[in-house]
Design an enzyme around this catalytic site. Structure first.
Site, short mmCIF file in Angstrom:
data_model
loop_
_atom_site.label_atom_id
_atom_site.label_comp_id
_atom_site.label_asym_id
_atom_site.label_seq_id
_atom_site.Cartn_x
_atom_site.Cartn_y
_atom_site.Cartn_z
N ASP A 139 0.84 -1.27 0.04
CA ASP A 139 0.09 0.10 -0.01
C ASP A 139 0.90 1.24 0.16
OD1 ASP A 139 -2.40 1.58 0.19
OD2 ASP A 139 -2.36 1.59 2.36
N CYS A 193 -19.75 -13.01 -8.23
CA CYS A 193 -20.80 -12.14 -7.35
C CYS A 193 -22.01 -12.55 -7.97
CB CYS A 193 -20.54 -10.73 -7.70
SG CYS A 193 -18.90 -9.99 -6.65
N CYS A 196 -25.92 -11.07 -7.03
CA CYS A 196 -25.91 -10.44 -5.81
C CYS A 196 -25.78 -8.96 -5.83
CB CYS A 196 -24.80 -11.14 -4.86
SG CYS A 196 -24.57 -10.57 -3.22
N CYS A 199 -23.67 -6.02 -1.03
CA CYS A 199 -22.83 -4.89 -0.45
C CYS A 199 -23.39 -3.67 -1.08
CB CYS A 199 -21.29 -5.16 -1.02
SG CYS A 199 -21.24 -5.49 -2.75
N CYS A 203 -24.75 -0.55 1.67
CA CYS A 203 -23.66 0.56 1.93
C CYS A 203 -24.58 1.78 2.53
CB CYS A 203 -23.08 1.05 0.79
SG CYS A 203 -22.16 2.36 0.82
N CYS A 246 -15.02 1.26 7.66
CA CYS A 246 -16.40 0.83 7.66
C CYS A 246 -16.03 -0.67 7.24
CB CYS A 246 -17.14 1.75 6.63
SG CYS A 246 -18.82 1.07 6.35
N CYS A 249 -19.90 -3.40 3.81
CA CYS A 249 -19.76 -4.15 2.61
C CYS A 249 -19.25 -5.69 2.74
CB CYS A 249 -19.51 -3.38 1.49
SG CYS A 249 -17.85 -2.66 1.53
N CYS A 253 -21.13 -9.70 2.92
CA CYS A 253 -20.88 -10.58 1.72
C CYS A 253 -20.92 -12.25 2.00
CB CYS A 253 -19.39 -10.16 1.33
SG CYS A 253 -19.15 -11.36 -0.25
S1 SF4 Z 1 -21.93 -8.92 -1.43
FE1 SF4 Z 1 -19.90 -10.05 -1.99
S2 SF4 Z 1 -20.90 -11.73 -3.27
FE2 SF4 Z 1 -22.35 -9.96 -3.30
S3 SF4 Z 1 -22.22 -8.53 -4.82
FE3 SF4 Z 1 -20.97 -7.70 -2.98
S4 SF4 Z 1 -18.95 -8.57 -3.11
FE4 SF4 Z 1 -20.29 -9.65 -4.64
S1 SF4 Z 2 -16.66 0.78 3.27
FE1 SF4 Z 2 -18.62 1.16 3.92
S2 SF4 Z 2 -19.12 3.30 3.14
FE2 SF4 Z 2 -17.62 2.46 1.84
S3 SF4 Z 2 -18.46 1.30 0.41
FE3 SF4 Z 2 -18.21 -0.08 1.90
S4 SF4 Z 2 -20.29 0.06 2.97
FE4 SF4 Z 2 -20.01 1.71 1.59
#
Ligand code: SF4
Ligand code: SF4
Length: 384
Positions: A139, A193, A196, A199, A203, A246, A249, A253
């Site tokens: 990073d 994915c 689905c 995420c 959010c 955060c 997401c 999953c």
């Molecule tokens: S929650 Fe996971 S499997 Fe579902 S769309 Fe998002 S990244 Fe893909």
């Molecule tokens: S880290 Fe949190 S705010 Fe950023 S995309 Fe994922 S769920 Fe959304």
């Protein structure tokens, strides 16, 4: 030097012995769709205040791993997993006395841990492979790590843009080793994915503006860690008690539900930053902050931005017990903390009588010299 498949597996085995959970090989190339996606993302200003992302020479290097060192033949993508502590989305949104810190930051700074292990690994590979050039990155350089990991077959980039492995999920941090040795590459990862959208739907700030596209301007991870300014009003109440990063997401999953728990966890062994008390954090002065987060990635955010996040979480908590502490923060040396303490107090006072607080603000306005803080005061006074 030419490496056959047997030697490649010895290299991989050596990575496992050094604490890495996944080790995959790719050419130093970024697929054209990933280069295009990066250009579009920057053109749409989704990199927000991260000017280095858009800086021409760094942008070009990010798209061309070949340019990172002379004669790079292979990129080795490595992942180190961490075990997330029990986390619920309710906990991140509910009234609470505690703050939420992203899972990867519950222990020591992953940059330090991974770099140390990558360097030790590089020394062993020197012995295994003889004289060659290699560089390690965690990073710290313009490396498009998720795209490289996908082309190395380490995992696919989910719709939240992070890397997911079918058996091991996405709770992992990535590092790379660039080498002048030609190593047989792995097959690219396929995407799983499907239909689905969990995420995207979960959010809190709708930051995943399209599948595989995160607008940093809206993302709580960016806002609480990288961004050093005043958080836009419309996003503050959506942050809940997330004070550093955060996890929503990833937590939602389905691939993480299926993932096996890692045998060892080098990144969050102590878990000292799981749900810390907000009140204790707002007490930290500069030296206290440095000591408290000496070994944690949280130190990279700095006291002013971190306590800004703490003020927002207090405002969102609905907990009037924070009022005395926030009143004290109105006199903090940092405008960022003063400004967000004002917002937090106003938010809490909407629950109860606001008149006393308005008087306090009128007094503050007479002394305040910072324009951003004055704007915060005016915004509240104009509502009266
Ligand atoms: S929650 Fe996971 S499997 Fe579902 S769309 Fe998002 S990244 Fe893909
Ligand atoms: S880290 Fe949190 S705010 Fe950023 S995309 Fe994922 S769920 Fe959304």
């Amino acid at each position: 030097m030419k490496v056959d498949n047997d030697l490649r597996e010895s290299i991989r085995e050596c990575a496992y012995q050094h604490g890495f959970d996944l080790c995959h090989f790719s050419l130093p190339k970024i697929a054209s769709q990933d280069r295009k996606a990066l250009d579009n993302w920057v053109d749409l200003n989704m990199h927000a205040d991260m000017a280095w992302m858009a800086e021409k020479s760094r942008l070009e290097r990010r798209k061309d791993p070949d340019s990172m060192m002379d004669d790079v033949q292979t990129v080795i993508s490595l992942a180190m997993r961490h075990a997330p502590s029990p986390y619920s989305l309710e906990q991140a949104n509910s009234s609470s006395t505690k703050g939420n810190i992203a899972s990867y930051a519950h222990g020591v700074d992953y940059h330090d841990v991974m770099k140390k292990h990558l360097k030790a690994l590089a020394r062993d590979w020197d012995v295994l492979l003889g004289e060659h050039e290699q560089r390690v990155y965690v990073d710290t350089a313009p490396v498009l790590e998720h795209a490289l990991a996908a082309s190395a077959g380490l995992g696919w980039q989910g719709k939240h843009t992070l890397t997911i492995h079918r058996q091991q999920g996405s709770w992992m941090m990535l590092g790379e080793l660039f080498t002048s040795v030609k190593i047989p590459v792995d097959s690219p990862a396929s995407e799983h994915c499907g239909s689905c959208t969990a995420c995207i739907d979960i959010c809190p700030t709708r930051a995943i503006v399209a599948p595989y596209v995160v607008d940093a301007n809206l993302c709580i991870s960016y806002l609480t860690i990288e961004y050093k300014g005043f958080i836009p009003y419309k996003l503050r109440s959506l942050m809940g008690n997330r004070i550093y990063g955060c996890d929503d997401c990833q937590a939602i999953c389905p691939w993480n539900n299926k993932a096996e728990t890692p045998d060892t966890d080098l990144l969050t062994p102590r878990g000292e930053n799981i749900l810390p008390e907000l009140a204790m954090l707002l007490h930290l002065d500069e030296q206290g902050f440095r000591e408290r987060f000496r070994k944690s990635p949280v130190k990279r955010t700095g006291r002013a931005a971190f306590l800004r996040n703490v003020c927002i979480a207090m405002g969102n908590s609905g907990n009037m017990e924070f009022v005395p502490l926030l009143l004290k923060a109105l006199h903090d040396v940092e405008p960022l903390i003063r400004g967000h303490a004002i917002w937090a107090l106003a938010t809490l006072h909407t629950l109860q009588n606001i008149d006393g607080f308005i008087e306090e603000l009128i007094e503050l306005k007479k002394k305040e010299e910072n324009n951003d803080v004055l704007k915060e005061i005016e915004a509240i006074l104009s509502l009266k």
